[in-house]
Enzyme design. Structure first.
Site, PDB file in Angstrom:
ATOM      1  N   LYS A 136       6.838  -8.028  -7.332  1.00 19.59           N
ATOM      2  CA  LYS A 136       5.499  -7.470  -7.536  1.00 19.59           C
ATOM      3  C   LYS A 136       4.422  -8.516  -7.402  1.00 19.59           C
ATOM      4  O   LYS A 136       3.307  -8.214  -6.978  1.00 19.59           O
ATOM      5  CB  LYS A 136       5.402  -6.783  -8.899  1.00 19.59           C
ATOM      6  CG  LYS A 136       6.103  -5.443  -8.939  1.00 19.59           C
ATOM      7  CD  LYS A 136       5.491  -4.529  -9.984  1.00 19.59           C
ATOM      8  CE  LYS A 136       6.206  -3.192 -10.007  1.00 19.59           C
ATOM      9  NZ  LYS A 136       5.695  -2.310 -11.072  1.00 19.59           N
ATOM     10  N   LYS A 220      15.462   3.332  -1.500  1.00 16.23           N
ATOM     11  CA  LYS A 220      15.353   4.379  -2.513  1.00 16.23           C
ATOM     12  C   LYS A 220      14.091   5.223  -2.245  1.00 16.23           C
ATOM     13  O   LYS A 220      13.080   4.684  -1.809  1.00 16.23           O
ATOM     14  CB  LYS A 220      15.234   3.647  -3.858  1.00 16.23           C
ATOM     15  CG  LYS A 220      15.282   4.488  -5.087  1.00 16.23           C
ATOM     16  CD  LYS A 220      15.430   3.589  -6.314  1.00 16.23           C
ATOM     17  CE  LYS A 220      14.390   3.938  -7.355  1.00 16.23           C
ATOM     18  NZ  LYS A 220      14.538   3.210  -8.614  1.00 16.23           N
ATOM     19  N   LYS A 223       7.595   6.563  -4.577  1.00 16.02           N
ATOM     20  CA  LYS A 223       6.250   7.123  -4.474  1.00 16.02           C
ATOM     21  C   LYS A 223       5.344   6.257  -3.616  1.00 16.02           C
ATOM     22  O   LYS A 223       4.296   6.700  -3.168  1.00 16.02           O
ATOM     23  CB  LYS A 223       5.646   7.354  -5.867  1.00 16.02           C
ATOM     24  CG  LYS A 223       5.803   6.213  -6.843  1.00 16.02           C
ATOM     25  CD  LYS A 223       5.603   6.691  -8.289  1.00 16.02           C
ATOM     26  CE  LYS A 223       6.016   5.625  -9.297  1.00 16.02           C
ATOM     27  NZ  LYS A 223       6.139   6.109 -10.651  1.00 16.02           N
TER      28      LYS A 223
END
Ligand code: TRP
Length: 354
Positions: A136, A220, A223
């Site tokens: 991140k 995966k 969103k």
């Protein structure tokens, strides 16, 4: 009070950790999802559906972790809307406030309070090793805040406040649950047993349900990848379009083979999870059929699966008074449990009781 402490000692000593609890007390489950985007078919099949089933056997606490969401920049109005929609969708999926505690993280200030104390029992080096932080902080290189860095400490507080035994999460969160356990163990060692040691409760792969992106079946479903991802609230038309465009392969044979046919295998997994049919049955149904038949059929199965959820969530989102009463009652119940743990922690570290 005395009885409770003894009970917790027993639990944290491992007496009731596995199998039937000696006290015949249900084990505690805690989990949460960030309202940082829409809930997806992946969140439903990989997490929420499982949470719904767990309500029958466990003492469950399910959270909307809005405080985690602000570790990266959010638009305030969107965050507020998504948190409320997430609650409506939790309810529409079958999470039941009469069975479980459902609440919004920022409504229970004990999370922030315990997080501070725990951060004083967490090493800088430990946090530096978190792979999610490394990822991140690359993605948000212009905004690497200390909140992003200490995110796992807040997550540890979430879990430990409720004396959680099991934490259902995806594989990507295992490292955070393990850090949580290390922090708890350290604290218990310095003082005395305070926290139950939690364990990650990761759905077995053969129970299906790890939903991959429709656009890139090696990743995966997420969103952050709008085309490869089906949202719980997508209309039937949008769902059908996404399935028709799903990436497959050039073999035109519907067969489960994760290595060589990840796209088709993902679609078979989704079909099987949506219809309750086994993978074998699903393969039989589509034997000899081309992708032109297979892909829309998977789309239809998902449309039917999500229809009642979408309709119920759409109804609930209009009933603000009901949602308000659910999250208020949830926060009240969560706060009571959380405060018991926090009092204990404050006493042990040497704070004067108020
Ligand atoms: N970090 C989790 C995620 O991004 C969300 C989360 C926050 C969580 N606190 C939690 C999950 C506590 C389980 C338990 O998926």
């Amino acid at each position: 009070r005395g009885k409770l402490i003894k009970l917790n000692r027993l639990r944290s000593a491992g007496a009731g950790q596995r199998g039937v609890s000696m006290e015949n007390k249900k084990k505690r489950i805690f989990s949460g999802i960030q309202p940082s985007g829409e809930l997806t078919l992946g969140s439903y099949m990989g997490a929420i559906k499982n949470w719904v089933a767990l309500q029958e056997e466990y003492d469950c606490v399910y959270c909307i972790v809005d405080m985690h969401a602000i570790t990266v920049r959010q638009v305030p109005g969107d965050l507020r809307r998504r948190a409320l929609e997430q609650l409506a969708q939790y309810l529409a999926c079958g999470l039941d406030p009469r069975k479980s505690i459902l609440f919004i993280q920022s409504h229970v200030p004990q999370h922030a309070e315990l997080s501070w104390v725990l951060s004083c029992y967490t090493q800088f080096g430990e946090l530096s090793r978190m792979t999610q932080f490394k990822q991140k902080s690359q993605q948000h290189a212009d905004n690497i805040t200390s909140g992003l860095f200490t995110y796992p400490v807040l997550m540890a507080a979430d879990i430990l406040l409720y004396q959680t035994d099991l934490v259902p999460v995806g594989e990507d969160q295992r490292q955070h649950v393990e850090l949580c356990r290390d922090i708890a163990q350290r604290f218990n060692g310095v003082y005395s047993d305070t926290f139950v040691l939690p364990e990650a409760f990761i759905q077995r792969v053969d129970q299906g349900a790890r939903v991959m992106s429709l656009g890139n079946p090696l990743n995966k479903m997420s969103k952050s990848d709008p085309e490869g991802c089906v949202n719980l609230m997508d209309s039937p038309e949008v769902i059908q379009r996404k399935f028709k465009r799903a990436v497959t392969d050039s073999e035109t044979c519907v067969r489960y083979d994760k290595e060589n046919k990840p796209g088709v295998s993902n679609l078979l997994t989704i079909y099987s999870a949506a219809t309750g049919k086994s993978l074998e049955e699903a393969q039989e149904i589509f034997a000899g059929q081309g992708y032109g038949v297979f892909k829309p059929a998977v789309g239809d199965a998902v449309i039917e699966l999500l229809r009642p959820i979408r309709e119920e969530a759409a109804r609930l989102i209009k009933d603000k008074a009901h949602l308000e009463s659910v999250y208020r009652e949830g926060a009240r119940r969560a706060g009571r449990v959380a405060q018991r743990t926090l009092d204990k922690v404050h006493r042990k570290v040497g704070f004067i009781a108020r």
